[in-house]
Design a protein around this motif. Structure first.
Motif, PDB file in Angstrom:
ATOM      1  N   VAL A   1      -5.699   1.859  -5.982  1.00 52.14           N
ATOM      2  CA  VAL A   1      -5.353   2.848  -5.242  1.00 52.14           C
ATOM      3  C   VAL A   1      -3.888   3.258  -5.417  1.00 52.14           C
ATOM      4  O   VAL A   1      -2.997   2.372  -4.922  1.00 52.14           O
ATOM      5  CB  VAL A   1      -5.505   2.979  -3.860  1.00 52.14           C
ATOM      6  CG1 VAL A   1      -5.353   4.204  -3.019  1.00 52.14           C
ATOM      7  CG2 VAL A   1      -7.184   2.886  -3.575  1.00 52.14           C
ATOM      8  N   LEU A   2      -3.445   4.171  -6.137  1.00 52.90           N
ATOM      9  CA  LEU A   2      -2.111   4.685  -6.432  1.00 52.90           C
ATOM     10  C   LEU A   2      -1.737   5.671  -5.057  1.00 52.90           C
ATOM     11  O   LEU A   2      -2.437   6.606  -5.225  1.00 52.90           O
ATOM     12  CB  LEU A   2      -1.878   5.229  -7.532  1.00 52.90           C
ATOM     13  CG  LEU A   2      -2.315   4.312  -8.822  1.00 52.90           C
ATOM     14  CD1 LEU A   2      -2.219   5.193  -9.861  1.00 52.90           C
ATOM     15  CD2 LEU A   2      -1.372   3.225  -8.791  1.00 52.90           C
ATOM     16  N   GLY A   3      -0.917   5.349  -4.208  1.00 41.23           N
ATOM     17  CA  GLY A   3      -0.417   6.459  -3.016  1.00 41.23           C
ATOM     18  C   GLY A   3      -1.024   5.840  -1.784  1.00 41.23           C
ATOM     19  O   GLY A   3      -2.059   5.743  -1.558  1.00 41.23           O
ATOM     20  N   LEU A   4      -0.200   5.678  -0.811  1.00 42.56           N
ATOM     21  CA  LEU A   4      -0.476   4.912   0.380  1.00 42.56           C
ATOM     22  C   LEU A   4       0.013   5.748   1.498  1.00 42.56           C
ATOM     23  O   LEU A   4       0.516   5.405   2.535  1.00 42.56           O
ATOM     24  CB  LEU A   4      -0.173   3.640   0.619  1.00 42.56           C
ATOM     25  CG  LEU A   4      -0.556   2.627  -0.461  1.00 42.56           C
ATOM     26  CD1 LEU A   4       0.051   1.341  -0.347  1.00 42.56           C
ATOM     27  CD2 LEU A   4      -2.229   2.615  -0.492  1.00 42.56           C
ATOM     28  N   GLY A   5      -0.174   7.151   1.347  1.00 37.39           N
ATOM     29  CA  GLY A   5       0.128   7.990   2.605  1.00 37.39           C
ATOM     30  C   GLY A   5      -1.253   7.695   3.508  1.00 37.39           C
ATOM     31  O   GLY A   5      -2.222   6.923   3.319  1.00 37.39           O
ATOM     32  N   LEU A   6      -1.232   8.439   4.592  1.00 40.81           N
ATOM     33  CA  LEU A   6      -2.469   8.335   5.626  1.00 40.81           C
ATOM     34  C   LEU A   6      -3.821   8.320   4.992  1.00 40.81           C
ATOM     35  O   LEU A   6      -4.811   7.429   5.176  1.00 40.81           O
ATOM     36  CB  LEU A   6      -2.394   9.500   6.684  1.00 40.81           C
ATOM     37  CG  LEU A   6      -1.198   9.538   7.594  1.00 40.81           C
ATOM     38  CD1 LEU A   6      -1.299  10.286   8.637  1.00 40.81           C
ATOM     39  CD2 LEU A   6      -1.360   8.008   8.226  1.00 40.81           C
ATOM     40  N   MET A   7      -3.997   9.127   3.995  1.00 39.14           N
ATOM     41  CA  MET A   7      -5.147   9.311   3.149  1.00 39.14           C
ATOM     42  C   MET A   7      -5.479   8.137   2.363  1.00 39.14           C
ATOM     43  O   MET A   7      -6.189   7.580   2.195  1.00 39.14           O
ATOM     44  CB  MET A   7      -5.524  10.544   2.552  1.00 39.14           C
ATOM     45  CG  MET A   7      -6.807  10.708   1.725  1.00 39.14           C
ATOM     46  SD  MET A   7      -8.294  10.868   3.218  1.00 39.14           S
ATOM     47  CE  MET A   7      -8.168  12.426   3.768  1.00 39.14           C
ATOM     48  N   GLY A   8      -4.430   7.799   1.406  1.00 36.56           N
ATOM     49  CA  GLY A   8      -4.550   6.765   0.542  1.00 36.56           C
ATOM     50  C   GLY A   8      -4.825   5.310   1.347  1.00 36.56           C
ATOM     51  O   GLY A   8      -5.516   4.552   0.708  1.00 36.56           O
ATOM     52  N   GLN A   9      -4.190   5.174   2.249  1.00 35.92           N
ATOM     53  CA  GLN A   9      -4.434   3.939   3.201  1.00 35.92           C
ATOM     54  C   GLN A   9      -5.839   4.131   3.563  1.00 35.92           C
ATOM     55  O   GLN A   9      -6.507   2.898   3.506  1.00 35.92           O
ATOM     56  CB  GLN A   9      -3.590   3.932   4.351  1.00 35.92           C
ATOM     57  CG  GLN A   9      -2.257   3.607   4.100  1.00 35.92           C
ATOM     58  CD  GLN A   9      -1.101   3.607   5.172  1.00 35.92           C
ATOM     59  OE1 GLN A   9      -1.502   2.871   6.218  1.00 35.92           O
ATOM     60  NE2 GLN A   9      -0.056   4.351   5.544  1.00 35.92           N
ATOM     61  N   ALA A  10      -6.436   5.097   3.854  1.00 35.13           N
ATOM     62  CA  ALA A  10      -7.840   5.249   4.446  1.00 35.13           C
ATOM     63  C   ALA A  10      -9.006   4.904   3.290  1.00 35.13           C
ATOM     64  O   ALA A  10      -9.783   4.096   3.376  1.00 35.13           O
ATOM     65  CB  ALA A  10      -8.098   6.647   5.138  1.00 35.13           C
ATOM     66  N   LEU A  11      -8.368   5.310   2.117  1.00 36.75           N
ATOM     67  CA  LEU A  11      -9.285   5.168   0.911  1.00 36.75           C
ATOM     68  C   LEU A  11      -9.284   3.527   0.466  1.00 36.75           C
ATOM     69  O   LEU A  11     -10.135   2.898   0.425  1.00 36.75           O
ATOM     70  CB  LEU A  11      -8.713   5.985  -0.263  1.00 36.75           C
ATOM     71  CG  LEU A  11      -8.795   7.451  -0.268  1.00 36.75           C
ATOM     72  CD1 LEU A  11      -8.195   8.078  -1.417  1.00 36.75           C
ATOM     73  CD2 LEU A  11     -10.162   7.847  -0.038  1.00 36.75           C
ATOM     74  N   ALA A  12      -8.008   3.201   0.705  1.00 41.08           N
ATOM     75  CA  ALA A  12      -7.906   1.589   0.222  1.00 41.08           C
ATOM     76  C   ALA A  12      -8.566   0.688   1.339  1.00 41.08           C
ATOM     77  O   ALA A  12      -9.530  -0.192   1.180  1.00 41.08           O
ATOM     78  CB  ALA A  12      -6.386   1.134   0.061  1.00 41.08           C
ATOM     79  N   GLY A  13      -8.622   1.073   2.604  1.00 39.08           N
ATOM     80  CA  GLY A  13      -9.447   0.574   3.681  1.00 39.08           C
ATOM     81  C   GLY A  13     -10.731   0.618   3.404  1.00 39.08           C
ATOM     82  O   GLY A  13     -11.478  -0.479   3.792  1.00 39.08           O
ATOM     83  N   ALA A  14     -11.343   1.699   3.011  1.00 41.58           N
ATOM     84  CA  ALA A  14     -12.788   1.593   3.039  1.00 41.58           C
ATOM     85  C   ALA A  14     -13.302   0.923   1.649  1.00 41.58           C
ATOM     86  O   ALA A  14     -14.168   0.227   1.853  1.00 41.58           O
ATOM     87  CB  ALA A  14     -13.219   3.232   2.686  1.00 41.58           C
ATOM     88  N   PHE A  15     -12.206   0.924   0.655  1.00 37.52           N
ATOM     89  CA  PHE A  15     -12.815  -0.002  -0.453  1.00 37.52           C
ATOM     90  C   PHE A  15     -12.840  -1.388   0.049  1.00 37.52           C
ATOM     91  O   PHE A  15     -13.917  -2.313  -0.281  1.00 37.52           O
ATOM     92  CB  PHE A  15     -11.846   0.122  -1.800  1.00 37.52           C
ATOM     93  CG  PHE A  15     -12.118   1.393  -2.336  1.00 37.52           C
ATOM     94  CD1 PHE A  15     -13.347   1.893  -2.792  1.00 37.52           C
ATOM     95  CD2 PHE A  15     -11.035   2.251  -2.796  1.00 37.52           C
ATOM     96  CE1 PHE A  15     -13.532   2.974  -3.692  1.00 37.52           C
ATOM     97  CE2 PHE A  15     -11.068   3.222  -3.431  1.00 37.52           C
ATOM     98  CZ  PHE A  15     -12.498   3.952  -3.936  1.00 37.52           C
ATOM     99  N   LEU A  16     -11.976  -1.905   0.944  1.00 35.16           N
ATOM    100  CA  LEU A  16     -11.675  -3.139   0.965  1.00 35.16           C
ATOM    101  C   LEU A  16     -12.910  -3.522   2.132  1.00 35.16           C
ATOM    102  O   LEU A  16     -13.361  -4.742   1.950  1.00 35.16           O
ATOM    103  CB  LEU A  16     -10.471  -3.527   1.831  1.00 35.16           C
ATOM    104  CG  LEU A  16      -9.330  -3.522   0.893  1.00 35.16           C
ATOM    105  CD1 LEU A  16      -7.931  -3.396   1.937  1.00 35.16           C
ATOM    106  CD2 LEU A  16      -9.152  -4.881  -0.045  1.00 35.16           C
ATOM    107  N   LYS A  17     -13.031  -2.797   3.039  1.00 27.44           N
ATOM    108  CA  LYS A  17     -14.311  -2.964   3.964  1.00 27.44           C
ATOM    109  C   LYS A  17     -15.798  -3.232   3.283  1.00 27.44           C
ATOM    110  O   LYS A  17     -16.644  -3.970   3.825  1.00 27.44           O
ATOM    111  CB  LYS A  17     -14.238  -1.782   4.837  1.00 27.44           C
ATOM    112  CG  LYS A  17     -15.499  -1.737   6.034  1.00 27.44           C
ATOM    113  CD  LYS A  17     -15.245  -0.742   6.903  1.00 27.44           C
ATOM    114  CE  LYS A  17     -16.675  -0.818   8.074  1.00 27.44           C
ATOM    115  NZ  LYS A  17     -16.673   0.439   8.945  1.00 27.44           N
ATOM    116  N   ASP A  18     -15.919  -2.466   2.133  1.00 26.43           N
ATOM    117  CA  ASP A  18     -17.026  -2.483   1.335  1.00 26.43           C
ATOM    118  C   ASP A  18     -17.014  -4.212   0.547  1.00 26.43           C
ATOM    119  O   ASP A  18     -18.115  -4.018  -0.404  1.00 26.43           O
ATOM    120  CB  ASP A  18     -17.475  -1.246   0.620  1.00 26.43           C
ATOM    121  CG  ASP A  18     -18.441  -0.415   1.353  1.00 26.43           C
ATOM    122  OD1 ASP A  18     -19.063  -0.974   2.342  1.00 26.43           O
ATOM    123  OD2 ASP A  18     -19.079   0.380   0.714  1.00 26.43           O
TER     124      ASP A  18
END
Length: 291
Positions: free
Chosen positions: A8-25
């Motif tokens: 994931v490139l970019g860790l604004g609020l949405m980028g953090q949410a995307l990365a968090g969802a991948f990690l959770k899975d």
């Protein structure tokens, strides 16, 4: 490097949410952000923090970029054309269909498989059943990575090969959101003059919004067929009731611009001889350039 690994490139609020969802899975997730300091919580969850965008892109076969705008997308990606070649790049940055197609051309020239996408969710619901995401581009690339992308939302949908489709759907759906919210806020302002609280009005508004979804389904068929029978009410009837809203708003000292816009568009339909048709005939006003 496994097929399920993702960057994931970019860790604004949405980028953090995307990365968090991948990690959770359970996906091995590498993250990068231009400014440091946004990856601490993700690192605690198991994300690998890359020291550069190049290192991040090299880490995974699937690279997701989500930054502020398409100018920022190109600023991040332009130096990475060689390392992204042979990988699948998914752009979840909001933009226009023209920008999506231009980025697709840029990617094709460099041997990068490109999917454009749109996130129809706020960061807090990414990765849940309430989030849905739209993708367009090569179907084979989407199908290969669908299981990973589905980590971001249960409503993951592929729209077609045209890279611009996801952005077109995005802006069309946002228009519905703003139209609905502005109408609710106008109604809340109107009822507020009678000391009715917005929280009291909201259940009635929600019930009516649910009813209007039936109109949407019915009108969609009429729009596709190009025939607009007045099965519920004519445009003439709608004009009369819009006038009630305008006059009520004027009397209450509430802004009238929104209902007057509706009346202006309807007046054009009347001038075109469409007063006796159903409201779906108003599509012809939206198909014409703005006056």
């Amino acid at each position: 490097m496994r097929d399920t690994d993702v960057t994931v490139l970019g860790l604004g609020l949405m980028g953090q949410a995307l990365a968090g969802a991948f990690l959770k899975d359970g996906h091995a997730t590498t993250v990068w952000n231009r400014s440091e300091g946004k990856a601490g919580q993700l690192a605690e969850q198991g994300a690998v923090l890359a020291s550069s965008a190049r290192d991040a892109a090299e880490a995974s076969p699937l690279v997701v970029v989500c930054v502020s705008d398409h100018a920022a997308v190109r600023a991040v990606l332009d130096p990475l054309g060689d390392v992204l070649a042979g990988r699948v790049l998914v752009n979840l940055t909001s933009g226009t269909s023209e920008q999506a197609r231009a980025t697709a051309e840029w990617a094709a020239e460099r041997g990068i498989t490109y999917l454009d996408g749109a996130i129809m969710a706020i960061p807090q619901v990414v990765g849940t059943a309430d989030a849905f995401l739209l993708y367009s581009g090569p179907e084979a690339a989407y199908e290969a990575h669908e299981p990973t992308l589905r980590s971001l939302g249960a409503g993951t949908t592929y729209l077609g090969a045209d890279h611009g489709l996801s952005s077109l759907y995005d802006v069309a759906l946002l228009g519905i959101m703003w139209g609905t919210l502005n109408s609710f806020l106008h109604g809340a302002a109107l009822l507020g003059t009678a000391k009715v609280e917005a929280t009291t009005f909201a259940p009635f508004a929600n019930r009516w919004i649910e009813a209007v979804t039936g109109f949407v389904s019915a009108y969609a068929g009429q729009v596709d067929q190009g025939a607009y029978p007045a099965l519920d009410a004519t445009i003439d009837t709608h004009v009369a009731t819009v006038d009630h809203l305008i006059h009520e708003s004027e009397a209450a000292g509430v802004n009238t611009e929104l209902p007057r816009l509706v009346r202006t568009l309807a007046d054009r339909a009347l001038a075109g001889g469409q007063g006796g048709l159903g409201y779906a005939a108003m599509i012809e006003q939206f198909r014409s350039p703005s006056a």
